[in-house]
Design a protein around this motif. Structure first.
Motif, PDB file in Angstrom:
ATOM      1  N   GLY B 195       0.827  -1.212   0.000  1.00  0.00           N
ATOM      2  CA  GLY B 195       0.000   0.000   0.000  1.00  0.00           C
ATOM      3  C   GLY B 195       0.854   1.253   0.000  1.00  0.00           C
ATOM      4  O   GLY B 195       0.569   2.222  -0.720  1.00  0.00           O
ATOM      5  N   ALA B 196       1.930   1.234   0.798  1.00  0.00           N
ATOM      6  CA  ALA B 196       2.818   2.400   0.875  1.00  0.00           C
ATOM      7  C   ALA B 196       3.525   2.629  -0.465  1.00  0.00           C
ATOM      8  O   ALA B 196       3.699   3.781  -0.888  1.00  0.00           O
ATOM      9  CB  ALA B 196       3.844   2.198   1.984  1.00  0.00           C
ATOM     10  N   ILE B 197       3.902   1.531  -1.137  1.00  0.00           N
ATOM     11  CA  ILE B 197       4.573   1.672  -2.440  1.00  0.00           C
ATOM     12  C   ILE B 197       3.624   2.326  -3.448  1.00  0.00           C
ATOM     13  O   ILE B 197       3.988   3.272  -4.155  1.00  0.00           O
ATOM     14  CB  ILE B 197       5.054   0.290  -2.956  1.00  0.00           C
ATOM     15  CG1 ILE B 197       6.212  -0.226  -2.082  1.00  0.00           C
ATOM     16  CG2 ILE B 197       5.481   0.366  -4.423  1.00  0.00           C
ATOM     17  CD1 ILE B 197       6.595  -1.666  -2.360  1.00  0.00           C
ATOM     18  N   VAL B 198       2.382   1.807  -3.498  1.00  0.00           N
ATOM     19  CA  VAL B 198       1.409   2.347  -4.471  1.00  0.00           C
ATOM     20  C   VAL B 198       1.077   3.808  -4.136  1.00  0.00           C
ATOM     21  O   VAL B 198       0.961   4.657  -5.032  1.00  0.00           O
ATOM     22  CB  VAL B 198       0.141   1.458  -4.525  1.00  0.00           C
ATOM     23  CG1 VAL B 198      -0.928   2.093  -5.395  1.00  0.00           C
ATOM     24  CG2 VAL B 198       0.496   0.076  -5.052  1.00  0.00           C
ATOM     25  N   LEU B 199       0.961   4.109  -2.845  1.00  0.00           N
ATOM     26  CA  LEU B 199       0.721   5.505  -2.431  1.00  0.00           C
ATOM     27  C   LEU B 199       1.888   6.380  -2.894  1.00  0.00           C
ATOM     28  O   LEU B 199       1.681   7.494  -3.408  1.00  0.00           O
ATOM     29  CB  LEU B 199       0.579   5.600  -0.912  1.00  0.00           C
ATOM     30  CG  LEU B 199       0.468   7.013  -0.341  1.00  0.00           C
ATOM     31  CD1 LEU B 199      -0.952   7.542  -0.498  1.00  0.00           C
ATOM     32  CD2 LEU B 199       0.853   7.070   1.130  1.00  0.00           C
ATOM     33  N   ILE B 201       3.884   5.834  -5.417  1.00  0.00           N
ATOM     34  CA  ILE B 201       3.833   6.002  -6.885  1.00  0.00           C
ATOM     35  C   ILE B 201       2.765   7.030  -7.262  1.00  0.00           C
ATOM     36  O   ILE B 201       2.977   7.895  -8.120  1.00  0.00           O
ATOM     37  CB  ILE B 201       3.570   4.639  -7.581  1.00  0.00           C
ATOM     38  CG1 ILE B 201       4.751   3.693  -7.312  1.00  0.00           C
ATOM     39  CG2 ILE B 201       3.370   4.812  -9.084  1.00  0.00           C
ATOM     40  CD1 ILE B 201       4.448   2.245  -7.629  1.00  0.00           C
ATOM     41  N   ARG B 202       1.618   6.946  -6.587  1.00  0.00           N
ATOM     42  CA  ARG B 202       0.548   7.932  -6.849  1.00  0.00           C
ATOM     43  C   ARG B 202       1.027   9.345  -6.522  1.00  0.00           C
ATOM     44  O   ARG B 202       0.732  10.301  -7.232  1.00  0.00           O
ATOM     45  CB  ARG B 202      -0.686   7.617  -5.996  1.00  0.00           C
ATOM     46  CG  ARG B 202      -1.580   6.531  -6.532  1.00  0.00           C
ATOM     47  CD  ARG B 202      -3.008   6.692  -6.034  1.00  0.00           C
ATOM     48  NE  ARG B 202      -3.110   6.761  -4.605  1.00  0.00           N
ATOM     49  CZ  ARG B 202      -3.317   5.727  -3.796  1.00  0.00           C
ATOM     50  NH1 ARG B 202      -3.433   4.522  -4.317  1.00  0.00           N
ATOM     51  NH2 ARG B 202      -3.419   5.892  -2.494  1.00  0.00           N
ATOM     52  N   THR B 203       1.787   9.460  -5.416  1.00  0.00           N
ATOM     53  CA  THR B 203       2.282  10.773  -5.010  1.00  0.00           C
ATOM     54  C   THR B 203       3.286  11.300  -6.022  1.00  0.00           C
ATOM     55  O   THR B 203       3.236  12.467  -6.433  1.00  0.00           O
ATOM     56  CB  THR B 203       2.941  10.676  -3.609  1.00  0.00           C
ATOM     57  OG1 THR B 203       2.011  10.086  -2.705  1.00  0.00           O
ATOM     58  CG2 THR B 203       3.334  12.048  -3.080  1.00  0.00           C
ATOM     59  N   THR B 205       3.579  10.500  -9.138  1.00  0.00           N
ATOM     60  CA  THR B 205       2.990  10.796 -10.444  1.00  0.00           C
ATOM     61  C   THR B 205       1.981  11.955 -10.354  1.00  0.00           C
ATOM     62  O   THR B 205       1.374  12.322 -11.358  1.00  0.00           O
ATOM     63  CB  THR B 205       2.292   9.542 -11.037  1.00  0.00           C
ATOM     64  OG1 THR B 205       1.462   8.969 -10.030  1.00  0.00           O
ATOM     65  CG2 THR B 205       3.285   8.512 -11.511  1.00  0.00           C
ATOM     66  N   TYR B 207      -0.907  12.098  -8.749  1.00  0.00           N
ATOM     67  CA  TYR B 207      -2.333  11.791  -8.625  1.00  0.00           C
ATOM     68  C   TYR B 207      -2.818  11.970  -7.192  1.00  0.00           C
ATOM     69  O   TYR B 207      -3.939  12.378  -6.950  1.00  0.00           O
ATOM     70  CB  TYR B 207      -2.622  10.359  -9.102  1.00  0.00           C
ATOM     71  CG  TYR B 207      -2.644  10.252 -10.595  1.00  0.00           C
ATOM     72  CD1 TYR B 207      -3.767  10.631 -11.317  1.00  0.00           C
ATOM     73  CD2 TYR B 207      -1.537   9.792 -11.295  1.00  0.00           C
ATOM     74  CE1 TYR B 207      -3.788  10.557 -12.699  1.00  0.00           C
ATOM     75  CE2 TYR B 207      -1.533   9.714 -12.670  1.00  0.00           C
ATOM     76  CZ  TYR B 207      -2.664  10.094 -13.365  1.00  0.00           C
ATOM     77  OH  TYR B 207      -2.678  10.041 -14.729  1.00  0.00           O
ATOM     78  N   GLU B 208      -1.967  11.590  -6.235  1.00  0.00           N
ATOM     79  CA  GLU B 208      -2.332  11.717  -4.819  1.00  0.00           C
ATOM     80  C   GLU B 208      -2.099  13.168  -4.426  1.00  0.00           C
ATOM     81  O   GLU B 208      -0.952  13.596  -4.230  1.00  0.00           O
ATOM     82  CB  GLU B 208      -1.469  10.768  -3.978  1.00  0.00           C
ATOM     83  CG  GLU B 208      -1.798  10.765  -2.501  1.00  0.00           C
ATOM     84  CD  GLU B 208      -3.025   9.935  -2.143  1.00  0.00           C
ATOM     85  OE1 GLU B 208      -3.223   8.890  -2.764  1.00  0.00           O
ATOM     86  OE2 GLU B 208      -3.782  10.364  -1.261  1.00  0.00           O
TER      87      GLU B 208
END
Lengths: 261, 217
Positions: B195-199, B201-203, B205, B207-208
């Motif tokens: 979850g932290a990795i995907v967060l 990546i979103r940050t 890129t 998106y977050e």
């Protein structure tokens, strides 16, 4: 000399796979192919908690834990907590409810303040924003905890949303919230604190759920798409575990050797 | 909107700072580049230390008006402000004047006020655990009953009297702790790490944006 650091090649490969999967599912979401994801009752309950506090005429508390935003291990939990604050502040501004954000980290303070201020501005109620409601309490863990508990008691919290990295203060805060009759939603990825939240709060977000919170609450198809990438990572992890066990039983350390590369 | 207020600026800063930490973790880049990366990480600490002033200003802005206008509990605000200034002044690193971390007043306040208060609050945790356990340990459902049984076994295992009266509880408690508990903890840790990795990546890129001015607008 190898270009990739010794022992980190496997981690790099897995990171690249998850990155590619995330970008792919974000693009897929942007094209309108939104995957269905399970409901997270804790996140759904935030609306109810804010609504209940509004009806009772009490303030909503929202905190992000003790970790600094630049902390490479626990910082992501703070980012997740700030995303939830963004949603909670917007709801509170919409309903005209006070949102109190007790802050422990000095690097988080200006961000939290700007999030809340902007939420009131976006709802056209900037005059209702009060700087006093974003108190920096202390960098000391238990000084912060004491300040937070006192605030909840004095202000009679109607709801308490705690998403982030919490340690021993988690139970003190959750128990105080229970005693003042606040509806509580809490979440952390610190495994030793999850049981405290489970027994003392109404809804608990466990581990990965807090990281998905920002995407889940935004209802943005691209963001929701990215949550699916977590499942790709889980499938890889499960495969590695199962194959590693089978090969280990057969006397081979192949998977362990690969992961050490 | 002025260019420096655009949301792309903090996102770009986030990406650059993240790459400065991620790239040396995975790749060998040579001493010059690594030295540059180390300096950048040190700069991050300097910038974070600068935030101390933000905290002090915030405390003054919140508590000073409370004292001046004699609002409810203003006495506590006054004590807080006095102690904050005393600690700040005696803790200043001006060794020639006898100030700094070795100053007697600073040490007295730290060792005899801050540390005992901190320890007392930590000790109070036992009472919070007792009240939470009293509510949680009620077998209202199958899950609650399992929690009650597992918790009771572990309490017995950790108490000397428990293992004295029922010696088998020790091995059963060890099994509960090392097998089911460990399996669940590891699964949560793996899920949280993903979850932290995907967060992240979103940050990276962009998106977050929840942490950027409440949605990055």
């Amino acid at each position: 000399m190898s270009f990739v650091q010794s022992g980190r090649a496997s981690g790099l490969v897995i990171l690249l796979i998850i990155t590619i999967a995330t970008v792919y599912f974000i693009e897929r979401g942007k094209r309108g192919k939104v995957p269905s994801i399970r409901r997270v009752s804790g996140l759904d309950a935030i609306d109810e908690a804010v609504g209940r506090a509004t009806e009772m005429g009490r303030p909503v508390f929202c905190s992000q834990g003790l970790a600094d935003i630049h902390d490479s291990t626990y910082g992501p939990q703070t980012i997740a907590g700030l995303s939830v604050l963004s949603y909670v502040a917007r709801l509170c501004a919409k309903y005209g409810t006070r949102v109190i954000v007790p802050v422990v980290s000095l690097t988080v303070y200006p961000i939290a303040r700007e999030i809340v201020e902007n939420a009131y501005r976006m709802e056209g109620k900037l005059e209702q924003f009060k700087l006093d409601d974003i108190p920096y309490l202390s960098t000391w863990q238990f000084s912060y905890s004491l300040g937070y508990m006192s605030l909840m008691q004095r202000e009679r919290a109607g709801a308490n949303v705690m998403i982030g990295a919490y340690w021993a203060e988690s139970l003190q805060l959750a128990e105080t919230g229970y005693k003042v009759g606040a509806m509580q939603v809490a979440g952390t990825a610190n495994t030793h604190q999850i049981p405290f939240f489970v027994v003392a709060t109404d809804y608990t977000l466990i581990g990965e759920e807090i990281y998905a919170a920002g995407a889940y609450l935004s209802k943005d198809p691209a963001m929701i798409g990215s949550i699916v990438a977590q499942d790709i990572g889980k499938i890889i992890s499960l495969l590695l575990i199962v194959v590693g066990i089978l090969l280990g039983l057969a006397g081979s350390n192949f998977i362990v050797d690969i992961l050490k590369m | 909107m002025a260019w420096y207020k655009r949301v792309e600026i903090p996102i770009a800063v986030t990406v650059i700072c993240a790459l400065i930490q991620i790239i040396p973790y995975f790749f060998t880049l040579g001493p010059d580049v690594e030295s540059f990366m180390d300096n950048a990480v040190n700069w991050e600490m300097v910038v974070a230390t600068g935030a101390l002033f933000v905290g002090a200003i915030s405390i003054i802005l919140v508590h000073a008006p409370r004292v001046v206008k004699r609002r409810q509990y203003w006495e506590y605000s006054l004590i807080l402000l006095i102690l904050m200034f005393v600690m700040m002044i005696v803790g200043l690193p001006i060794w020639e004047w006898g100030l700094g971390m070795n100053n007697d007043i600073f040490n007295f306040l730290t060792n005899n006020v801050l540390t005992p208060l901190d320890s007392s609050l930590y000790a109070m945790l036992a009472f919070f655990i007792a009240s939470a356990a009293y509510r949680a340990f009620k077998a209202r459902s199958l899950e609650a009953a399992l929690l009650l049984i597992a918790g009771s076994i572990l309490v017995f295992r950790n108490a000397p009297l428990g293992t004295f009266l029922v010696p088998q509880v020790s091995s059963l408690g060890d099994w509960l702790f090392n097998v089911p508990n460990m399996a669940v903890q590891r699964s949560i840790i793996i899920g949280a790490a993903l979850g932290a990795i995907v967060l992240g990546i979103r940050t990276l890129t962009g998106y977050e944006r929840g942490y950027l001015r409440g949605g990055g607008t």
